[in-house]
Design an enzyme around this catalytic site. Structure first.
Site, PDB file in Angstrom:
ATOM      1  CG  HIS A   1      -5.076  -2.785  -0.580  1.00 38.19           C
ATOM      2  ND1 HIS A   1      -4.534  -2.081  -1.631  1.00 38.19           N
ATOM      3  CD2 HIS A   1      -4.534  -2.248   0.547  1.00 38.19           C
ATOM      4  CE1 HIS A   1      -3.711  -1.156  -1.162  1.00 38.19           C
ATOM      5  NE2 HIS A   1      -3.684  -1.235   0.147  1.00 38.19           N
TER       6      HIS A   1
ATOM      7  CG  ASP B   1      -6.205  -3.031  -4.306  1.00 33.92           C
ATOM      8  OD1 ASP B   1      -7.138  -2.500  -3.664  1.00 33.92           O
ATOM      9  OD2 ASP B   1      -5.040  -2.603  -4.290  1.00 33.92           O
TER      10      ASP B   1
ATOM     11  CB  SER C   1      -0.965  -0.041   1.188  1.00 33.23           C
ATOM     12  OG  SER C   1      -1.986   0.903   1.036  1.00 33.23           O
TER      13      SER C   1
END
Length: 500
Positions: A474, A414, A233
């Protein structure tokens, strides 16, 4: 009934305070929101967070005595790790035993502001002291890496009764894992001054480098081991900055050479100005937006790009929040979904245990040597980095790719940093190897434990690897632990990805 003016003023102040606090909480983490949902603390758990947890362990005081540092930082957490009593039998060198231990503590990265970084270090469960050292950095800004330890890649899973069980698939089975609460102010890491918070990626990289230099003095057995820096991330900003800083310092003959071999970035925000341009198409081609809604998203994207080009960083952040990072935001308004980590889900899932509450128990804080410091989601981390969030680290990749291995991977489902966002960023990297990389064939990847289902897709050329992991959002190691481990294991050990 008479109501006094002072009473009404008090109520008004309380309401305003609540609104301010709520607005600050919403802003904590734009790309890896620390407001991931967890089960509430069960009624039968005795929550003792206010009890005294003893003294915090500041290991920078023991840089000249690594034997004492190991003994003090050892954690008696139980199986599969050895008891700290057994560590006393070892003279000073961890390589003298096949036993494996785990260690925690603080390393001071800035004495002026008393800035201290918390880490959790776990030796490889295979007992091989030559195992690569793998650093894991969580995103945010302000996401603690301890999250990954308990929820994704670490050896333990936390159940909702505050019980730790061993994770079936863990990166720690083959690698020594070093989880760092980064930047200062995240998780257990803290500073005594607002001046101690990082304001940009250069400052974060400098603090991490200072941390790593001291870590090697405390655990010198690992200095020669291969080093890999991984994360996900918003760590897509931290990891390139940190690895680039190491490469630059290695080229300075006055500095000891750090054996950095590669980096792995999962669903990483690296270049906002290119990556943000993909949301409208991603929403349309996955059926989340119609043509009219796609046009509105295009307008948002254009305004964000314009703001970044004009270096209006706060404007860019606000527009991004309006587009996708509320609530309320346009994405949620048109889809009814609040989980942009996985387009298959409507709301963010609730995890099986609250690792924040678990870590803040006084008994746990005493065990992991943090004393009366508390694990926190610190809004100050975000505030100090707000101007840096829309900035790019893409310009660092050519130097990185010329010196070490790189793998960029994404979960198929994601949305916030999906595969198309990474693909778009890759195509704009100004590196001499980018064209042969883009011309390399994409292979279908399967893992040995499941040779029927397709694990994902891989494109590879020399030092550069790109992976899309099927059936993942994600947080790839959480959604597909076997595939994530197979991927990182092959990357580190230079093993080819088997195709179907």
């Amino acid at each position: 009934m008479k109501v006094s003016l002072s009473f009404l003023l008090t109520i008004l102040i309380v309401i305003i305070t609540i609104k301010v606090n709520l607005s600050q909480e919403i802003k904590i983490s734009p790309f890896f929101a620390n407001n991931l949902k967890f089960e509430p603390i069960p009624d039968y758990i005795e929550y003792d967070s206010d009890s005294d947890a003893g003294e915090a362990l500041f290991l920078s005081n023991y840089l000249d005595d690594h034997k004492t540092a190991k003994q003090k930082s050892c954690v008696d957490i139980g199986a599969p790790f050895q008891s700290c009593d057994k560590l006393l039998e070892i003279d000073s060198n961890l390589r003298d035993t096949e036993d494996f231990f785990t260690f925690t503590g603080f390393i001071t990265v800035n004495e002026t502001y008393n800035s201290n970084t918390f880490f959790w270090f776990l030796e490889s469960q295979n007992g091989d002291k030559n195992s690569p050292l793998v650093i894991f950095l969580q995103g945010g800004p302000g996401g603690a890496s301890t999250f990954s330890l308990f929820v994704e890649t670490g050896p333990y899973e936390l159940l909702d009764n505050f019980t730790l069980v061993q994770r079936e698939i863990t990166w720690n089975s083959e690698f020594a894992m070093l989880y760092i609460d980064n930047p200062v102010g995240t998780g257990f890491s803290f500073t005594d001054s607002q001046e101690g918070y990082s304001n940009n990626e250069d400052e974060i990289a400098t603090n991490l480098y200072t941390f790593l230099q001291q870590f090697y003095k405390l655990y010198p057995e690992y200095y020669t081991n291969e080093l890999y820096i991984t994360g996900e991330s918003y760590a897509g900003k931290y990891i390139p900055a940190f690895s680039y800083h190491i490469i630059q310092q290695n080229q300075n003959s006055n500095n000891p050479n750090i054996n950095l071999k590669g980096i792995a970035i999962g669903d990483g925000l690296c270049d906002p100005i290119t990556q943000v341009t993909q949301y409208a198409n991603l929403a349309f081609y996955t059926g989340l937006a119609d043509l009219q809604q796609q046009e509105v998203m295009f307008e948002y994207q254009d305004k964000i790009v314009e703001a970044i080009n004009q270096e209006q960083w706060s404007v860019a952040n606000d527009l991004f929040t309006d587009l996708i990072n509320g609530p309320p935001d346009y994405f949620q308004n048109i889809t009814g979904e609040s989980d942009y980590y996985d387009i298959r889900k409507t709301v963010e899932p609730t995890y099986g245990g609250d690792f924040t509450a678990f870590l803040n128990q006084s008994s746990i804080r005493a065990m992991i040597h943090v004393g009366n410091n508390y694990f926190q989601n610190n809004n100050d981390v975000y505030i100090h980095l707000e101007q840096d969030i829309p900035k790019s680290v893409k310009q660092l990749f050519p130097t990185i790719l010329d010196n070490i291995k790189v793998i960029l991977y994404n979960g198929q489902f994601d949305f916030i940093v999906g595969p198309s966002l990474t693909e778009t960023m890759i195509r704009t990297i100004e590196w001499e190897g980018i064209q042969p990389f883009l011309e390399s064939p994409k292979i279908i990847w399967k893992i040995p434990s499941d040779n029927v289902d397709v694990a994902g897709f891989v494109r590879q050329w020399n030092s550069f690897t790109q992976v899309v992991v099927r059936q993942a959002g994600h947080m790839v190691p959480l959604d597909q632990p076997a595939r994530a481990f197979d991927m990182i294991d092959r990357f580190i050990n230079n093993e080819p990805f088997p195709s179907g």
